[in-house]
Enzyme design. Structure first.
Site, PDB file in Angstrom:
ATOM      1  N   TYR A 148       0.827  -1.209   0.000  1.00  0.00           N
ATOM      2  CA  TYR A 148       0.000   0.000   0.000  1.00  0.00           C
ATOM      3  C   TYR A 148       0.865   1.263   0.000  1.00  0.00           C
ATOM      4  CZ  TYR A 148      -4.600  -2.078   0.805  1.00  0.00           C
ATOM      5  OH  TYR A 148      -5.780  -2.739   0.670  1.00  0.00           O
ATOM      6  N   LYS A 195       3.174 -15.143   4.091  1.00  0.00           N
ATOM      7  CA  LYS A 195       3.489 -15.982   2.926  1.00  0.00           C
ATOM      8  C   LYS A 195       4.993 -16.198   2.936  1.00  0.00           C
ATOM      9  CE  LYS A 195       2.358 -18.074  -0.958  1.00  0.00           C
ATOM     10  NZ  LYS A 195       1.570 -19.335  -0.976  1.00  0.00           N
ATOM     11  N   ASP A 227      -2.654 -18.410   1.952  1.00  0.00           N
ATOM     12  CA  ASP A 227      -3.564 -19.193   1.097  1.00  0.00           C
ATOM     13  C   ASP A 227      -4.315 -20.217   1.945  1.00  0.00           C
ATOM     14  OD1 ASP A 227      -1.088 -20.389   1.515  1.00  0.00           O
ATOM     15  OD2 ASP A 227      -0.901 -21.213  -0.509  1.00  0.00           O
ATOM     16  N   ASP A 251      -6.547  -6.983   4.221  1.00  0.00           N
ATOM     17  CA  ASP A 251      -7.620  -6.387   3.426  1.00  0.00           C
ATOM     18  C   ASP A 251      -8.472  -7.492   2.810  1.00  0.00           C
ATOM     19  OD1 ASP A 251      -9.086  -4.386   1.985  1.00  0.00           O
ATOM     20  OD2 ASP A 251      -7.899  -4.881   0.208  1.00  0.00           O
ATOM     21  N   ASP A 255     -12.455  -9.110   4.193  1.00  0.00           N
ATOM     22  CA  ASP A 255     -13.652  -9.134   3.334  1.00  0.00           C
ATOM     23  C   ASP A 255     -14.217 -10.550   3.298  1.00  0.00           C
ATOM     24  OD1 ASP A 255     -13.511  -6.429   2.606  1.00  0.00           O
ATOM     25  OD2 ASP A 255     -13.986  -6.870   0.506  1.00  0.00           O
TER      26      ASP A 255
END
Ligand code: IPM
Ligand code: MG
Length: 362
Positions: A148, A195, A227, A251, A255
């Protein structure tokens, strides 16, 4: 009530774009009702940010708004975004820049997103009720680092573009500490999501969290690849207590996790650092339903509960808000996003009626 201290707070309301103003109105009404009931003194200011700010001033975060934000005790934020920019990704000035900048300027590095299902909404989720029941997760999403805010580059001829995924040790440390401390007050389980099998920045992340865990021997600390976490959230959400993760992973995962709470329209968040905090629904500006009066105001109202609790330390007041929401749902009131077609005694109501119902129960 009599034993409580009367508090004075300055609150900046930034309604923003799309459904922002419709839902934020009810967050503010709830704050006013709480002030009345508990005899607090909340003073409100308004500020522009996002598309509306670009239209009015050319700047997604005008200096005036930033200044007011810095002077306030808390910020209630709605949503930003406008389809115009999504259809033209090359527009240099964009609403999201306002939100990203205010996060950075105020040092709001920790974004707390509690995921908890109100029992009445079991059927509203797309996930099977027996998988969901009892799920209660608190996300700590890092909010001022990662791709970001890493360096952005693109070729002049448009043949490539890149975003730098970068984390500094201190950035990981401060969010991880907050997460460990929260886990201590909950079920003492912290899962750090990264990750690290592929990314250098994740290997740093994991090493820092691992080292910190020595300071919190009472908290069980585990690591999970993002994942796998995306899959485990839906397969068995009850395995999680507190999750800490980087900006981009957080983020996306939150969701996804909104489905555990029934709907995006239910999820509140608190963005905090070392000063003024910003409280906002996790849903966006939802241009497709903006202006129709059907958006769910509960995420804004629940963001107010977080403001009362985390920002002002007013636990009793926060509980009163959550109770009012719970009772409204129990009474059968539903906005469209949480409506269950199979339950005939539900009353489908619009934004304002839903807000009214909550206020009445306060
Ligand atoms: C969120 C939103 C923002 C983000 C957008 C609007 C920039 O999706 O708060 O989750 O990506 O952080
Ligand atoms: Mg998001």
């Amino acid at each position: 009530m009599a034993t409580q201290q009367k508090v004075h707070k300055n609150i900046l309301v930034i309604s923003g774009d799309g459904i922002g103003p419709e839902v934020t109105r009810w967050g503010r009404e709830v704050l006013q009702a709480i002030a009345q009931k508990y005899e607090h003194d909340f003073h409100f200011e308004e500020g522009l940010m996002g598309h509306v700010a670009i239209e009015a001033t050319g700047n997604p975060l005008p200096d005036e708004t930033l200044q007011k934000a810095q002077q306030s005790d808390a910020i209630l934020f709605g949503a930003i975004g406008h389809p115009k920019y999504d259809q033209d990704p090359h527009l240099p000035v964009r609403p999201e820049q306002g939100l990203l900048r205010i996060r950075k300027e105020l040092g709001l590095y920790a974004n707390l997103r509690p995921i908890k299902l109100f029992d009445e909404l079991l059927a509203a989720s797309s996930i099977r009720p027996e998988v969901l029941q009892g799920a209660d997760i608190l996300f700590f999403r890092e909010l001022t680092g990662d791709v970001y805010f890493g360096e952005k580059k693109k070729a002049e001829d448009g043949s490539w573009a890149s975003d730098l995924m970068i984390y500094h040790r201190y950035e990981v440390e401060r969010i991880a500490r907050k997460a460990f401390e929260a886990a201590r007050k909950r079920r003492r389980k912290l899962c750090s999501v990264d990750k690290a099998n592929v990314l250098e920045s994740s290997r740093l992340w994991r090493a820092v969290v691992q080292r910190l865990s020595a300071d919190y021997p009472d908290v069980e600390c585990t690591h999970m690849f993002v994942d796998n976490a995306a899959m485990q959230l839906i397969r068995d959400p009850r395995q999680f207590d507190v999750i800490v993760t980087a900006n981009l992973f957080g983020d996306i995962l939150t969701d996804e996790a909104s489905q555990i709470a029934g709907s995006m329209g239910m999820l509140a968040s608190a963005s905090i650092g070392d000063g003024t905090g910003l409280y906002e629904p996790i849903h966006g500006s939802a241009p497709d339903i903006a202006g129709k009066g059907i958006a769910n105001p509960l995420a804004s109202i629940l963001s107010v509960a977080l403001m009362l609790q985390i920002g002002f330390g007013l636990q009793e007041e926060a509980d009163a808000v959550i109770r009012a929401v719970d009772q409204t749902l129990k009474a059968g009131y539903r906005t469209l996003d949480i409506a269950d077609k199979h339950t005939p005694n539900h009353m489908i109501v619009g934004t304002d009626a839903m807000g009214q119902q909550v206020i009445q129960r306060l």
